[in-house]
Scaffold this motif. Structure first.
Motif, PDB file in Angstrom:
ATOM      1  N   PHE A  15       0.842  -1.205   0.000  1.00  0.00           N
ATOM      2  CA  PHE A  15       0.000   0.000   0.000  1.00  0.00           C
ATOM      3  C   PHE A  15       0.871   1.248   0.000  1.00  0.00           C
ATOM      4  N   PHE A  16       0.666   2.116  -0.955  1.00  0.00           N
ATOM      5  CA  PHE A  16       1.349   3.409  -1.048  1.00  0.00           C
ATOM      6  C   PHE A  16       2.878   3.259  -0.953  1.00  0.00           C
ATOM      7  N   GLY A  17       3.396   2.098  -1.315  1.00  0.00           N
ATOM      8  CA  GLY A  17       4.848   1.896  -1.300  1.00  0.00           C
ATOM      9  C   GLY A  17       5.421   1.899   0.109  1.00  0.00           C
ATOM     10  N   VAL A  18       4.615   1.491   1.116  1.00  0.00           N
ATOM     11  CA  VAL A  18       5.057   1.529   2.512  1.00  0.00           C
ATOM     12  C   VAL A  18       6.327   0.698   2.716  1.00  0.00           C
ATOM     13  N   ASN A  19       6.317  -0.517   2.142  1.00  0.00           N
ATOM     14  CA  ASN A  19       7.460  -1.401   2.357  1.00  0.00           C
ATOM     15  C   ASN A  19       8.738  -0.843   1.740  1.00  0.00           C
ATOM     16  N   LYS A  20       8.569  -0.237   0.554  1.00  0.00           N
ATOM     17  CA  LYS A  20       9.724   0.357  -0.135  1.00  0.00           C
ATOM     18  C   LYS A  20      10.314   1.459   0.751  1.00  0.00           C
ATOM     19  N   MET A  21       9.432   2.249   1.352  1.00  0.00           N
ATOM     20  CA  MET A  21       9.890   3.339   2.193  1.00  0.00           C
ATOM     21  C   MET A  21      10.602   2.802   3.430  1.00  0.00           C
ATOM     22  N   LEU A  22      10.055   1.724   4.000  1.00  0.00           N
ATOM     23  CA  LEU A  22      10.632   1.168   5.227  1.00  0.00           C
ATOM     24  C   LEU A  22      12.040   0.644   4.996  1.00  0.00           C
ATOM     25  N   HIS A  23      12.286   0.138   3.786  1.00  0.00           N
ATOM     26  CA  HIS A  23      13.563  -0.526   3.548  1.00  0.00           C
ATOM     27  C   HIS A  23      14.526   0.239   2.663  1.00  0.00           C
ATOM     28  N   ILE A  27      17.667   8.593   0.870  1.00  0.00           N
ATOM     29  CA  ILE A  27      17.062   9.636   1.710  1.00  0.00           C
ATOM     30  C   ILE A  27      15.967  10.380   0.959  1.00  0.00           C
ATOM     31  N   LYS A  28      16.187  10.602  -0.365  1.00  0.00           N
ATOM     32  CA  LYS A  28      15.186  11.318  -1.168  1.00  0.00           C
ATOM     33  C   LYS A  28      13.850  10.564  -1.180  1.00  0.00           C
ATOM     34  N   GLU A  29      13.950   9.238  -1.306  1.00  0.00           N
ATOM     35  CA  GLU A  29      12.739   8.408  -1.315  1.00  0.00           C
ATOM     36  C   GLU A  29      11.991   8.572   0.001  1.00  0.00           C
ATOM     37  N   LYS A  30      12.754   8.561   1.095  1.00  0.00           N
ATOM     38  CA  LYS A  30      12.142   8.693   2.416  1.00  0.00           C
ATOM     39  C   LYS A  30      11.479  10.067   2.543  1.00  0.00           C
ATOM     40  N   GLN A  31      12.195  11.102   2.031  1.00  0.00           N
ATOM     41  CA  GLN A  31      11.638  12.453   2.116  1.00  0.00           C
ATOM     42  C   GLN A  31      10.331  12.553   1.337  1.00  0.00           C
ATOM     43  N   LYS A  32      10.342  11.930   0.147  1.00  0.00           N
ATOM     44  CA  LYS A  32       9.136  11.966  -0.690  1.00  0.00           C
ATOM     45  C   LYS A  32       7.969  11.311   0.042  1.00  0.00           C
ATOM     46  N   PHE A  33       8.267  10.184   0.707  1.00  0.00           N
ATOM     47  CA  PHE A  33       7.208   9.474   1.409  1.00  0.00           C
ATOM     48  C   PHE A  33       6.694  10.297   2.594  1.00  0.00           C
ATOM     49  N   ILE A  34       7.645  10.919   3.318  1.00  0.00           N
ATOM     50  CA  ILE A  34       7.226  11.740   4.464  1.00  0.00           C
ATOM     51  C   ILE A  34       6.358  12.901   3.984  1.00  0.00           C
TER      52      ILE A  34
END
Lengths: 533, 237
Positions: A15-23, A27-34
């Motif tokens: 869902f919404f790429g949650v797992n991708k964000m967790l792993h 940093i850019k990916e994490k920022q985008k998710f946040i």
């Protein structure tokens, strides 16, 4: 139950790429998710607030009619209707015909456990919306009636069960549509036709029933409650349990919701393999003989491929054509009945004035709902290597995707604007704007979708539903499209000193400039981002 | 035809997939690229075809940098990935015609080449069916045909024999020899060491992102079998 949970968890992680964000270590990916998480939270709070305001205004009307108890059953019916509509198109893709079916069915789990996990996924998707509508409604009801503790306990129990029956109905309809379509050569095409027929049918019935309401003004509350209970009998039990604290009704409500859900899951489990086999079996004739081929330009070839991709997925079509269908129905109804009656049918005070004075913006509202590009890059999925390795500039690929979106929106805009012109008798300036503004918005919606999808791509997915319904890109592109029209409409509503013609013209110019800037972005940074996918 | 100069690729998170790789593939070469899983073969191949960004070094196709002018490079190369994931909503012939359109292949020429290669891979009768109905091997054959119809100067293949039946594998090997005899070059990864030993004029072995040996097949393996050489090199730290 443990196995159902394991199967469900795997799906929820996507869902919404949650797992991708967790792993991810990026940093850019994490920022985008946040950024998305914060935006989504603001969005959810905003929606809850709107829902609260809507419930509050309804409650005021019911207080005047002397029956506040009608608020919750009405909101229950609204929620159920929404669950029903949004679930029908998810049935094929989540419950049946998903890509990892072979892998899942080969695991040491029972078919019932697989079906259970899949239906629970549908439930998880719907319970969020249920809370979004029902919790504010419950709060409004509690403020007006100051109920005891029992109300809150019953309320929590009953709203948790709300999505169950609509999911069953939606699954039955969705499965019937899918099974009929599977018998034909062009499965997606037949599925689209059947789904549209169902949608038109429901819209026709709801419009007709609105007329009945208008005619029964004398005893409005009574007729309304009778009508609501007739349309959805479960709402009567819900009302009796919650408002009158009737224990028998509560038990019956729980029993019907849970019982039908369990029986239904068991029934689907029996036919699950057969339905999936029917859906995943592809016809092949194996009798091809070489014929003369027709060539196209690079853009033409990409456009043809993209349009085939679009119409190959009934879920994609139904999910993105809804705005254009609504626009078409609205403009035809407007032509036939005029602004005043249409306002009554839609139950939207102020609509007649809005459509008369700011028609170009009203037409443009629907474009955000028909953005096909917001998920078009993600939908490339595992095929992305083809687009990345062919000798074509990424901008040509983007333009082919934008062209497909415009193929869907431009004809509807031209027809709808013409119908509005016939009815409104506008000035020459207004006529021009009625065509230009929505066309500029159509380009905006299609282009912004590509950019958002480039920023938030999901290329690893097992079901199109993940991309079309649960991805950041598809939701954001729709919201940005809607917000871009909502802002000038709000200005027109609240700043009455500014001429609406000026607002429409100004907005059109600004959006056109943004379109040019976005094209420049896609040609330069877009190309780099696409290569980096 | 293909020059890889000091190519390095580090993934986000710090994992160095390929470290300072330098290699040259000349016209007429059938170059085998060998290494165990995760050695950096696919990363290198994806970078060659422009599907993978990289931070240092450069890759030249026929003297043109893939970094600076990817479009010109892509016009003269063809890529066959390790998994034939192709558009399932198109028929086989629609997919081939799409690729021919993209590479601007003359209509008469595409008809001739599609017929020739589809007949050789015994796929002609299936071309009217949706790709969704194809088996893994049939999809692989379709991707191979699509790679050949624009007469690439450089053919890049990632595990091309996976999924092919013995006859199709033989046909592919014959075609590979034919096109290299006509002046094209082939660079391909494989785990099938017997095939590499018999087919490749040159080989390169990669381990943990670093090239550990390369050159003409006979010189590299000497009197050893390629399998023994590979095991020695991989086990020897």
């Amino acid at each position: 139950m443990t196995k159902i949970w394991i199967l469900l968890k795997i799906q929820l992680l996507n869902f919404f790429g949650v797992n991708k964000m967790l792993h991810t270590k990026d940093i850019k990916e994490k920022q985008k998710f946040i950024f998305f998480a914060i935006s989504a939270t603001i969005g959810l709070v905003g929606c809850s607030l709107l829902s609260y305001l809507y419930s509050n205004s309804m409650a005021s009307a019911f207080v005047m009619l002397g029956d506040i108890g009608m608020l919750l059953p009405i909101m229950l019916v609204s929620t159920s209707a929404m669950v029903l509509f949004t679930t029908i198109y998810k049935v094929s893709g989540i419950l049946f015909g998903y890509k990892d079916y072979d892998m899942i069915i080969a695991l040491p789990v029972t078919v019932r456990q697989i079906v259970g996990s899949r239906i629970l996924l549908l439930y998880s998707m719907n319970i969020v919306f249920t809370f979004l509508i029902m919790v504010p409604a419950g709060a409004v009801f509690a403020i007006h009636t100051a109920p005891g503790l029992a109300f809150y306990l019953i309320f929590i129990l009953t709203i948790l069960l709300i999505p169950l029956v609509p999911i069953i109905i939606a699954t039955v309809i969705g499965a019937i549509i899918t099974m009929i379509a599977a018998k034909f050569k062009h499965i997606s095409f037949i599925s689209i036709i059947l789904s549209l027929a169902f949608l038109f049918g429901i819209m026709y019935l709801s419009m007709n029933s609105s007329k009945v309401t208008e005619a029964q003004i004398i005893d409005m509350a009574k007729s309304l409650s009778e009508k609501i209970y007739r349309v959805y009998p479960l709402s009567k039990l819900f009302s009796e349990a919650l408002v009158d604290y009737n224990l028998n009704s509560l038990l019956l409500y729980v029993l019907i919701s849970l019982g039908s859900f369990i029986i239904f899951t068991m029934f689907i489990s029996i036919n699950y393999r057969a339905i999936n086999t029917l859906l995943t079996t592809t016809r092949s004739k194996s009798n091809y003989k070489m014929k003369a081929l027709v060539s196209s330009s690079q853009f033409g070839a990409l456009y043809k491929r993209e349009i085939k991709r679009y119409f190959n997925s009934s879920f994609y079509v139904m999910n993105t054509s809804i705005g254009m269908i609504m626009l078409l129905i609205l403009s035809i109804t407007f032509l036939v009945v005029g602004a005043g009656p249409l306002e009554q049918i839609l139950e939207m005070p102020g609509f007649a004035e809005l459509i008369t004075k700011a028609a170009p913006l009203v037409v443009s509202v629907f474009l955000g709902m028909s953005c096909t590009t917001g998920s078009s890059i993600s939908l490339e999925g595992k095929h992305i290597w083809i687009a990345k390795s062919i000798p074509v500039h990424a901008i040509t690929i983007f333009l082919s995707k934008i062209a497909v979106n415009l193929t869907l929106t431009v004809p509807v805009i031209l027809v709808s604007s013409t119908l509005l012109i016939i009815k409104l008798h506008p000035s020459l300036f207004e006529i021009i704007m009625l065509y230009i503004t929505p066309l500029v918005y159509a380009v905006f919606s299609a282009t912004v979708g590509i950019i958002i999808n480039l920023l938030f791509p999901i290329l690893e997915w097992k079901s199109e539903v993940t991309v079309l319904k649960q991805s950041i890109a598809s939701i954001l592109s729709m919201l940005v499209g809607l917000a871009s029209v909502a802002i000038p409409i709000m200005i027109a509503i609240f700043l009455k000193d500014i001429s609406i013609s000026f607002i429409v013209l100004g907005t059109t110019v600004i959006i056109a400039l943004i379109n040019m800037a976005m094209y420049g972005y896609l040609k330069t940074k877009g190309e780099i981002k696409f290569r980096a996918l | 035809m293909l020059q890889i100069q000091n190519f390095s690729k580090t993934y986000k998170g710090g994992k160095k997939a390929v470290d300072n790789l330098t290699l040259e593939v000349k016209a007429g070469d059938i170059y085998g690229f060998i290494g165990h899983n995760g050695a950096g073969k696919t990363t290198t191949i994806r970078a060659i075809v422009g599907a993978q960004e990289f931070e240092s070094g450069d890759i030249f196709i026929n003297g043109i940098s893939i970094k600076d002018n990817p479009l010109e490079c892509k016009k003269i190369l063809a890529f066959i990935p390790d998994n034939p994931d192709i558009y399932e909503y198109l028929t086989g012939i629609q997919y081939l015609n799409f690729i021919a359109d993209i590479f601007m292949v003359d209509v008469k020429e595409r008809e001739t080449l599609i017929k020739e290669y589809a007949d050789r891979f015994e796929l002609t009768v299936n071309l009217g069916d949706l790709v969704a109905s194809y088996s893994h091997g049939m999809k692989q054959k379709l991707v191979i045909i699509s790679a050949l119809i624009h007469k690439p100067k450089l053919l890049i293949l990632d595990e091309p024999f996976v999924g092919l039946d013995p006859k199709a594998a033989h046909t592919l090997k014959t075609i590979m020899r034919e096109i290299c005899a006509n002046g094209s070059a082939i660079f391909f990864s494989t785990h099938v060491l017997d095939v590499a030993e018999k087919l490749c004029t040159k080989i390169a072995i990669i381990k943990a992102g670093k090239l550990i040996t390369y050159g003409e097949t006979n010189k590299v393996k000497g009197d050893n079998s390629l399998e023994n050489l590979f095991m020695e090199l991989i086990d020897n730290d």
